[in-house]
Write an enzyme that holds these catalytic residues in place. Structure first.
Site, PDB file in Angstrom:
ATOM      1  CB  SER A  44      -0.843  -0.022   1.273  1.00  0.00           C
ATOM      2  OG  SER A  44      -1.450   1.223   1.487  1.00  0.00           O
TER       3      SER A  44
ATOM      4  CE1 TYR B 137      -4.110  -2.866   5.562  1.00  0.00           C
ATOM      5  CE2 TYR B 137      -3.691  -0.540   5.164  1.00  0.00           C
ATOM      6  CZ  TYR B 137      -3.902  -1.817   4.686  1.00  0.00           C
ATOM      7  OH  TYR B 137      -3.876  -2.040   3.331  1.00  0.00           O
TER       8      TYR B 137
ATOM      9  CE  LYS C 201      -1.633  -4.445   3.314  1.00  0.00           C
ATOM     10  NZ  LYS C 201      -1.912  -5.783   2.755  1.00  0.00           N
TER      11      LYS C 201
HETATM   12  P1  NAD Z   1     -11.022  -7.103   1.101  1.00  0.00           P
HETATM   13  O1  NAD Z   1     -11.241  -7.113   2.566  1.00  0.00           O
HETATM   14  O2  NAD Z   1     -12.191  -6.898   0.204  1.00  0.00           O
HETATM   15  O3  NAD Z   1     -10.313  -8.476   0.660  1.00  0.00           O
HETATM   16  C1  NAD Z   1      -9.422  -9.176   1.506  1.00  0.00           C
HETATM   17  C2  NAD Z   1      -9.859 -10.628   1.516  1.00  0.00           C
HETATM   18  O4  NAD Z   1      -8.982 -11.362   2.370  1.00  0.00           O
HETATM   19  C3  NAD Z   1     -11.285 -10.804   2.077  1.00  0.00           C
HETATM   20  O5  NAD Z   1     -12.044 -11.591   1.171  1.00  0.00           O
HETATM   21  C4  NAD Z   1     -11.072 -11.537   3.409  1.00  0.00           C
HETATM   22  O6  NAD Z   1     -12.140 -12.401   3.714  1.00  0.00           O
HETATM   23  C5  NAD Z   1      -9.761 -12.270   3.137  1.00  0.00           C
HETATM   24  N1  NAD Z   1      -8.985 -12.593   4.337  1.00  0.00           N
HETATM   25  C6  NAD Z   1      -8.622 -11.758   5.352  1.00  0.00           C
HETATM   26  N2  NAD Z   1      -7.897 -12.428   6.261  1.00  0.00           N
HETATM   27  C7  NAD Z   1      -7.806 -13.721   5.827  1.00  0.00           C
HETATM   28  C8  NAD Z   1      -7.188 -14.883   6.328  1.00  0.00           C
HETATM   29  N3  NAD Z   1      -6.539 -14.888   7.499  1.00  0.00           N
HETATM   30  N4  NAD Z   1      -7.274 -16.030   5.620  1.00  0.00           N
HETATM   31  C9  NAD Z   1      -7.952 -16.060   4.435  1.00  0.00           C
HETATM   32  N5  NAD Z   1      -8.562 -14.983   3.911  1.00  0.00           N
HETATM   33  C10 NAD Z   1      -8.480 -13.824   4.595  1.00  0.00           C
HETATM   34  O7  NAD Z   1      -9.868  -6.028   0.784  1.00  0.00           O
HETATM   35  P2  NAD Z   1      -9.362  -5.453  -0.600  1.00  0.00           P
HETATM   36  O8  NAD Z   1      -9.719  -4.032  -0.661  1.00  0.00           O
HETATM   37  O9  NAD Z   1      -9.715  -6.348  -1.715  1.00  0.00           O
HETATM   38  O10 NAD Z   1      -7.791  -5.511  -0.339  1.00  0.00           O
HETATM   39  C11 NAD Z   1      -7.003  -6.611  -0.757  1.00  0.00           C
HETATM   40  C12 NAD Z   1      -5.571  -6.386  -0.291  1.00  0.00           C
HETATM   41  O11 NAD Z   1      -5.096  -5.156  -0.815  1.00  0.00           O
HETATM   42  C13 NAD Z   1      -5.432  -6.292   1.230  1.00  0.00           C
HETATM   43  O12 NAD Z   1      -4.228  -6.923   1.599  1.00  0.00           O
HETATM   44  C14 NAD Z   1      -5.351  -4.799   1.471  1.00  0.00           C
HETATM   45  O13 NAD Z   1      -4.652  -4.488   2.650  1.00  0.00           O
HETATM   46  C15 NAD Z   1      -4.598  -4.348   0.238  1.00  0.00           C
HETATM   47  N6  NAD Z   1      -4.829  -2.933  -0.076  1.00  0.00           N
HETATM   48  C16 NAD Z   1      -6.120  -2.479  -0.202  1.00  0.00           C
HETATM   49  C17 NAD Z   1      -6.347  -1.141  -0.472  1.00  0.00           C
HETATM   50  C18 NAD Z   1      -7.751  -0.593  -0.552  1.00  0.00           C
HETATM   51  O14 NAD Z   1      -7.922   0.606  -0.399  1.00  0.00           O
HETATM   52  N7  NAD Z   1      -8.780  -1.404  -0.793  1.00  0.00           N
HETATM   53  C19 NAD Z   1      -5.259  -0.277  -0.639  1.00  0.00           C
HETATM   54  C20 NAD Z   1      -3.963  -0.777  -0.526  1.00  0.00           C
HETATM   55  C21 NAD Z   1      -3.767  -2.112  -0.236  1.00  0.00           C
HETATM   56  C1  WQD Z   2      -9.633   9.678   1.120  1.00  0.00           C
HETATM   57  C2  WQD Z   2      -9.831  11.169   1.388  1.00  0.00           C
HETATM   58  C3  WQD Z   2     -10.127  11.678   3.729  1.00  0.00           C
HETATM   59  C4  WQD Z   2     -13.934   9.532   4.192  1.00  0.00           C
HETATM   60  C5  WQD Z   2      -6.999   4.661   3.203  1.00  0.00           C
HETATM   61  C6  WQD Z   2      -5.939   3.931   3.984  1.00  0.00           C
HETATM   62  C7  WQD Z   2      -4.844   3.489   3.079  1.00  0.00           C
HETATM   63  C8  WQD Z   2      -5.390   2.701   1.879  1.00  0.00           C
HETATM   64  C9  WQD Z   2      -6.564   3.358   1.224  1.00  0.00           C
HETATM   65  C10 WQD Z   2      -5.139   0.364   2.238  1.00  0.00           C
HETATM   66  C11 WQD Z   2      -9.076  11.685   2.620  1.00  0.00           C
HETATM   67  C12 WQD Z   2     -11.386  11.987   2.955  1.00  0.00           C
HETATM   68  C13 WQD Z   2     -12.756  10.079   3.676  1.00  0.00           C
HETATM   69  C14 WQD Z   2     -14.986  10.407   4.592  1.00  0.00           C
HETATM   70  C15 WQD Z   2     -13.636  12.288   3.912  1.00  0.00           C
HETATM   71  N1  WQD Z   2      -5.856   1.414   2.241  1.00  0.00           N
HETATM   72  N2  WQD Z   2     -12.616  11.422   3.539  1.00  0.00           N
HETATM   73  N3  WQD Z   2     -14.791  11.744   4.437  1.00  0.00           N
HETATM   74  O1  WQD Z   2      -7.207   7.743   3.889  1.00  0.00           O
HETATM   75  O2  WQD Z   2      -6.291   7.997   1.539  1.00  0.00           O
HETATM   76  O3  WQD Z   2      -6.412   5.767   2.551  1.00  0.00           O
HETATM   77  O4  WQD Z   2      -7.518   3.767   2.196  1.00  0.00           O
HETATM   78  O5  WQD Z   2      -3.945   0.260   2.160  1.00  0.00           O
HETATM   79  O6  WQD Z   2      -3.963   2.730   3.849  1.00  0.00           O
HETATM   80  O7  WQD Z   2      -5.410   4.802   4.972  1.00  0.00           O
HETATM   81  O8  WQD Z   2      -8.511   6.873   1.864  1.00  0.00           O
HETATM   82  O9  WQD Z   2     -10.881   6.851   1.218  1.00  0.00           O
HETATM   83  O10 WQD Z   2     -10.300   6.896   3.682  1.00  0.00           O
HETATM   84  O11 WQD Z   2      -9.891   8.929   2.301  1.00  0.00           O
HETATM   85  O12 WQD Z   2     -13.519  13.500   3.819  1.00  0.00           O
HETATM   86  O13 WQD Z   2     -16.041   9.973   5.082  1.00  0.00           O
HETATM   87  O14 WQD Z   2     -11.231  11.385   1.699  1.00  0.00           O
HETATM   88  O15 WQD Z   2      -9.898  12.621   4.727  1.00  0.00           O
HETATM   89  O16 WQD Z   2      -8.672  12.990   2.330  1.00  0.00           O
HETATM   90  P1  WQD Z   2      -7.060   7.211   2.526  1.00  0.00           P
HETATM   91  P2  WQD Z   2      -9.968   7.318   2.299  1.00  0.00           P
END
Ligand code: NAD
Ligand code: WQD
Length: 338
Positions: free
Chosen positions: A124, A149, A153
């Site tokens: 991330s 969290y 990562k």
């Molecule tokens: P998500 O929660 O929709 O998907 C994650 C999946 O992992 C879920 O289906 C959950 O049931 C499964 N899971 C969790 N723990 C588990 C375990 N111990 N064993 C088996 N399955 C397990 O999340 P997502 O948004 O699809 O994110 C996927 C990956 O990408 C995550 O690692 C997340 O941290 C990373 N990521 C997401 C974002 C975002 O904003 N969505 C941003 C950066 C990184």
């Molecule tokens: C985006 C912008 C908020 C909600 C998070 C995690 C990051 C990554 C992605 C996994 C910001 C603003 C938000 C609301 C708002 N996940 N906001 N009102 O914070 O960039 O990242 O998700 O790795 O680790 O920290 O994303 O969508 O929460 O916020 O004003 O109700 O929207 O302040 O500027 P963020 P976000």
């Protein structure tokens, strides 16, 4: 040979599996449904024209992993499984360290035991912490994460780097995602947040659906053109396609490769509200609220390395991201429960 997709029924995983199947790859999904629904599986099959193999399993379950590696011929892993809610990670840090870090260690041990040393990991942009100025590049220092969290990562990146340093047979790819939004164009799969969403787009779509009254915009005094936070939103299908490129590259490259997956363009919260209103035709009422702790002014990528090395570039713009988010919400007001 098949690719094991951990967390493959989740938001990003399900979109990636559809693209993998569409590209002719064989896929085994592993998930424990902690944050996903079994109902996504027939929809994946419907969109891809064929079903992936599925195993209900936890990445912390070594015996279960061994059974999966013994059942299928797996030569690569895309590792999405993990917990991702920033606020929850502050309340339950041990759960996050155990699930995300413990689970990844167990997964890698099982992989090594079965001779599969090829992994693409969901990292991330959060690993860049607060000490770098955007556009963020892969060679900038990481660390200084502000919540458990994000720290998982950062540690997992380190663990995979140490693993690859100790054993030259490992092929590791760290993909640093920026802010994934949007949904499959069909409206059949998308993000299904439990409870009140933490992230901006799911919150906006629920306001549009009338489930939430108004959007709280966290801060209007940031050092950005309109005072609201700026982020690099990327369409989840572009992100999914980045995994296919990363997988092919990683198969041919031992050691550790790191790529940002973003668009390189930042949008403010107010710009996102305007784009969403334009795409959906629905007015989004909002109020300004205090800053959310840990938020930064402006976070966006330099995505040029992925374009140069992988030949991957995000193609879908903000209007399409908003339209696709809205279509998913509109067609599935209760997510997969509809
Ligand atoms: P998500 O929660 O929709 O998907 C994650 C999946 O992992 C879920 O289906 C959950 O049931 C499964 N899971 C969790 N723990 C588990 C375990 N111990 N064993 C088996 N399955 C397990 O999340 P997502 O948004 O699809 O994110 C996927 C990956 O990408 C995550 O690692 C997340 O941290 C990373 N990521 C997401 C974002 C975002 O904003 N969505 C941003 C950066 C990184
Ligand atoms: C985006 C912008 C908020 C909600 C998070 C995690 C990051 C990554 C992605 C996994 C910001 C603003 C938000 C609301 C708002 N996940 N906001 N009102 O914070 O960039 O990242 O998700 O790795 O680790 O920290 O994303 O969508 O929460 O916020 O004003 O109700 O929207 O302040 O500027 P963020 P976000």
């Amino acid at each position: 040979m098949a690719t094991l997709v951990t967390g493959g029924t989740g938001y990003i995983g399900s979109h990636t599996v559809v693209e993998l199947l569409g590209a002719g790859k064989d896929v085994v999904i592993l998930d424990n449904f902690y944050n996903s629904s079994p109902k996504v599986l027939p929809r994946i099959a419907e969109l891809a024209g064929r079903a992936p193999a599925f195993e209900e399993c936890d990445i912390r379950d070594r015996a279960g992993l061994d059974r999966i590696f013994e059942t299928y011929k797996i030569d690569s892993v895309i590792h999405f499984a993990g917990l991702k809610a920033v606020g929850e990670s502050c309340e339950k840090p041990l759960l996050y360290y155990e699930n995300n870090i413990g689970g990844t260690v167990t997964l890698c041990e099982a992989m090594a035991a079965h001779g599969c040393k090829n992994i693409v990991f969901s990292s991330s942009a959060t690993v860049y912490g607060s000490g770098n100025v955007s556009p963020l590049r892969e060679d900038m220092p990481v660390g200084g994460t502000t919540n458990p969290y994000g720290t998982t990562k950062y540690y997992i990146e380190h663990i995979l780097e140490d693993t690859a340093a100790a054993d030259k047979d490992w092929h590791v790819c760290l993909l640093r995602y920026f802010n994934p939004i949007g949904a499959h164009k069909s409206g059949r799969i998308g993000e299904m947040p439990n409870g009140i969403p933490n992230n901006l787009l799911p919150y906006i779509t629920q306001v549009a659906a009338g489930k939430l009254d108004h959007l709280n915009i966290y801060g209007n005094d940031y050092n950005t053109p309109d005072g609201t936070g700026v982020r690099d939103y990327i369409h989840v299908v572009d992100l999914a396609l980045g995994h296919l490129k990363a997988m092919d590259y990683t198969a041919d490259h031992a050691g550790v490769s790191i790529f940002n997956l973003g668009t390189g363009k930042g949008y403010s919260v107010l710009e996102i509200v305007a784009a969403f209103e334009k795409a959906s035709g629905v007015k989004i009422p909002y109020e300004f609220a205090p800053r959310r702790p840990g938020d930064l002014d402006s976070v966006y990528s330099d995505p040029s390395k992925a374009e140069r090395v992988l030949g991957w570039k995000a193609e879908r713009g903000i209007d399409e991201m908003c339209a696709d988010s809205y279509r998913w919400q509109h067609q599935n007001p209760n997510g997969y429960e509809d």
